[in-house]
Design an enzyme around this catalytic site. Sequence first.
Site, PDB file in Angstrom:
ATOM      1  N   LYS A 111      47.775  55.471  11.814  1.00 46.64           N
ATOM      2  CA  LYS A 111      47.974  55.248  10.374  1.00 46.64           C
ATOM      3  C   LYS A 111      47.585  56.485   9.569  1.00 46.64           C
ATOM      4  O   LYS A 111      48.233  56.787   8.572  1.00 46.64           O
ATOM      5  CB  LYS A 111      47.214  54.010   9.889  1.00 46.64           C
ATOM      6  CG  LYS A 111      47.844  52.721  10.424  1.00 46.64           C
ATOM      7  CD  LYS A 111      47.435  51.484   9.668  1.00 46.64           C
ATOM      8  CE  LYS A 111      48.252  50.297  10.162  1.00 46.64           C
ATOM      9  NZ  LYS A 111      47.855  49.022   9.609  1.00 46.64           N
ATOM     10  N   LYS A 193      55.499  49.675  18.821  1.00 42.40           N
ATOM     11  CA  LYS A 193      55.347  48.242  18.492  1.00 42.40           C
ATOM     12  C   LYS A 193      56.069  47.876  17.191  1.00 42.40           C
ATOM     13  O   LYS A 193      56.228  48.712  16.301  1.00 42.40           O
ATOM     14  CB  LYS A 193      53.875  47.853  18.430  1.00 42.40           C
ATOM     15  CG  LYS A 193      53.143  48.314  17.200  1.00 42.40           C
ATOM     16  CD  LYS A 193      51.844  47.516  16.998  1.00 42.40           C
ATOM     17  CE  LYS A 193      51.329  47.736  15.588  1.00 42.40           C
ATOM     18  NZ  LYS A 193      50.476  46.712  15.064  1.00 42.40           N
ATOM     19  N   LYS A 196      55.001  45.021  10.585  1.00 43.68           N
ATOM     20  CA  LYS A 196      55.526  44.484   9.323  1.00 43.68           C
ATOM     21  C   LYS A 196      55.608  45.537   8.229  1.00 43.68           C
ATOM     22  O   LYS A 196      56.352  45.385   7.272  1.00 43.68           O
ATOM     23  CB  LYS A 196      54.714  43.273   8.872  1.00 43.68           C
ATOM     24  CG  LYS A 196      53.249  43.530   8.584  1.00 43.68           C
ATOM     25  CD  LYS A 196      52.596  42.285   8.007  1.00 43.68           C
ATOM     26  CE  LYS A 196      51.447  41.754   8.836  1.00 43.68           C
ATOM     27  NZ  LYS A 196      50.320  42.669   9.039  1.00 43.68           N
TER      28      LYS A 196
HETATM   29  N1  AQP Z   1      54.053  44.178  17.933  1.00 38.74           N
HETATM   30  C1  AQP Z   1      53.237  43.158  18.064  1.00 38.74           C
HETATM   31  N2  AQP Z   1      53.380  42.291  19.112  1.00 38.74           N
HETATM   32  C2  AQP Z   1      52.536  41.217  19.245  1.00 38.74           C
HETATM   33  N3  AQP Z   1      51.528  40.942  18.359  1.00 38.74           N
HETATM   34  C3  AQP Z   1      51.368  41.765  17.307  1.00 38.74           C
HETATM   35  N4  AQP Z   1      50.500  41.774  16.262  1.00 38.74           N
HETATM   36  C4  AQP Z   1      50.775  42.826  15.463  1.00 38.74           C
HETATM   37  N5  AQP Z   1      51.816  43.531  15.949  1.00 38.74           N
HETATM   38  C5  AQP Z   1      52.222  42.905  17.102  1.00 38.74           C
HETATM   39  C6  AQP Z   1      49.437  40.776  16.064  1.00 38.74           C
HETATM   40  O1  AQP Z   1      49.660  40.124  14.813  1.00 38.74           O
HETATM   41  C7  AQP Z   1      48.385  39.761  14.234  1.00 38.74           C
HETATM   42  C8  AQP Z   1      48.341  40.147  12.790  1.00 38.74           C
HETATM   43  O2  AQP Z   1      48.381  41.547  12.673  1.00 38.74           O
HETATM   44  P1  AQP Z   1      47.647  42.269  11.452  1.00 38.74           P
HETATM   45  O3  AQP Z   1      48.165  41.750  10.178  1.00 38.74           O
HETATM   46  O4  AQP Z   1      46.176  42.150  11.640  1.00 38.74           O
HETATM   47  O5  AQP Z   1      47.995  43.771  11.537  1.00 38.74           O
HETATM   48  P2  AQP Z   1      48.542  44.668  12.692  1.00 38.74           P
HETATM   49  O6  AQP Z   1      47.954  44.291  13.996  1.00 38.74           O
HETATM   50  O7  AQP Z   1      48.356  46.089  12.267  1.00 38.74           O
HETATM   51  O8  AQP Z   1      50.087  44.226  12.638  1.00 38.74           O
HETATM   52  P3  AQP Z   1      51.310  44.954  11.970  1.00 38.74           P
HETATM   53  O9  AQP Z   1      52.422  43.976  11.884  1.00 38.74           O
HETATM   54  O10 AQP Z   1      51.579  46.231  12.665  1.00 38.74           O
HETATM   55  O11 AQP Z   1      50.792  45.222  10.496  1.00 38.74           O
HETATM   56  P4  AQP Z   1      50.748  46.605   9.707  1.00 38.74           P
HETATM   57  O12 AQP Z   1      52.158  47.133   9.758  1.00 38.74           O
HETATM   58  O13 AQP Z   1      50.267  46.270   8.338  1.00 38.74           O
HETATM   59  O14 AQP Z   1      49.769  47.486  10.430  1.00 38.74           O
HETATM   60  C9  AQP Z   1      47.309  40.438  15.085  1.00 38.74           C
HETATM   61  O15 AQP Z   1      46.756  39.476  15.946  1.00 38.74           O
HETATM   62  C10 AQP Z   1      48.080  41.451  15.878  1.00 38.74           C
HETATM   63  O16 AQP Z   1      47.470  41.740  17.108  1.00 38.74           O
END
Ligand code: AQP
Length: 329
Positions: A111, A193, A196
């Site tokens: 990030k 990965k 969102k």
């Molecule tokens: N690619 C993924 N596959 C499976 N699980 C995933 N998680 C995130 N990406 C994947 C799981 O979703 C939950 C919520 O995630 P978060 O909101 O805590 O943030 P994150 O892990 O950083 O997910 P994102 O979607 O990538 O958000 P941004 O883009 O804001 O950083 C967690 O349990 C995570 O493991």
Amino acid sequence: MKTLFSGIQPSGVPTIANYIGAIKQFQTMQYDYESYFCIVDQHAITVPQDRLKLRERTRQLAAIYLASGIDTTHSTLFIQSEVPAHAQAGWLMQCISYIGELERMTQFKDKSSKQQDGISAALLTYPPLMAADILLYGTDIVPVGDDQKQHLELTRNLAERFNSKYNDILTIPEVKLPEYGARIKSLQEPTKKMSKSDSNQKSFVSLLDPPKQIEKKIKSAVTDSEGIIRYDKENKPGVSNLLDIVSVLKDATVESIEKDFEGVQYGEFKSFVAEVVVDELTPFQERYEHYMNSEELDHILDKGRDQANMKAQKMLTKMENAMGLGRKR
Ligand code: AQP
């Protein structure tokens, strides 16, 4: 009864990756534990956010949790920033974290390399706040996707460090990954990965995408030129990712899907994947609309805030006492 904690950032509308990796498991797991589901808005502001969008997404995320089957007669659903103990305990956790270990976190490296207007200090101190979120509730189990494994390991280390330095009061939490689908990949770059907050909208299916858009996104998913539907993460990451998605949503083995689609063209397979995703999300989106349009949502969040406050404040007081802060209570 053991305790479960899970948090999701309102940094965008959750995707099918967040659903498969985390949210889908909550509905059944919640009854085996005293369960806390948190909208971690303070984590979302570690990178720039539009304040109105953040508010809207926080509310959307509450409705998404409810639409996924969180039962608030049993579980607690709340917003992190409405429970001050999180930021307070986050500070205590920062005080026992080492800069070196925080700099080694993969998510910090990823990030921070994408930030153009300066990197916030909070992007580095995100994991101690996440540790506080979990430890405040005496959590035994944290169901997350694979990307959060490293942060969970650090949480365990911080809890052990706190217990040995001050007083043995923190529970060491276990991570619970889903059996399948712990790392769903981007539809456009299937070696990274699905996220969102990805600026390329075509790289993910959000839980609120209308059916036509879901179809379009899945049909334009990057695959390969071999033309055979076969699971091979190394050489065929795009096709393998689609197989993972179908396998979890249909509760079928990858082998059985490979067999069903022997000799079938990618186009036809993608139509099937889109249909599976739409079938899963259509009833989900109806439930979501119900909660978004009801006054019930605010009552649920008020009740959740009060319940979480009560539990978290008790642990915070114990932690402060152990560290010698303030007057003895
Ligand atoms: N690619 C993924 N596959 C499976 N699980 C995933 N998680 C995130 N990406 C994947 C799981 O979703 C939950 C919520 O995630 P978060 O909101 O805590 O943030 P994150 O892990 O950083 O997910 P994102 O979607 O990538 O958000 P941004 O883009 O804001 O950083 C967690 O349990 C995570 O493991």
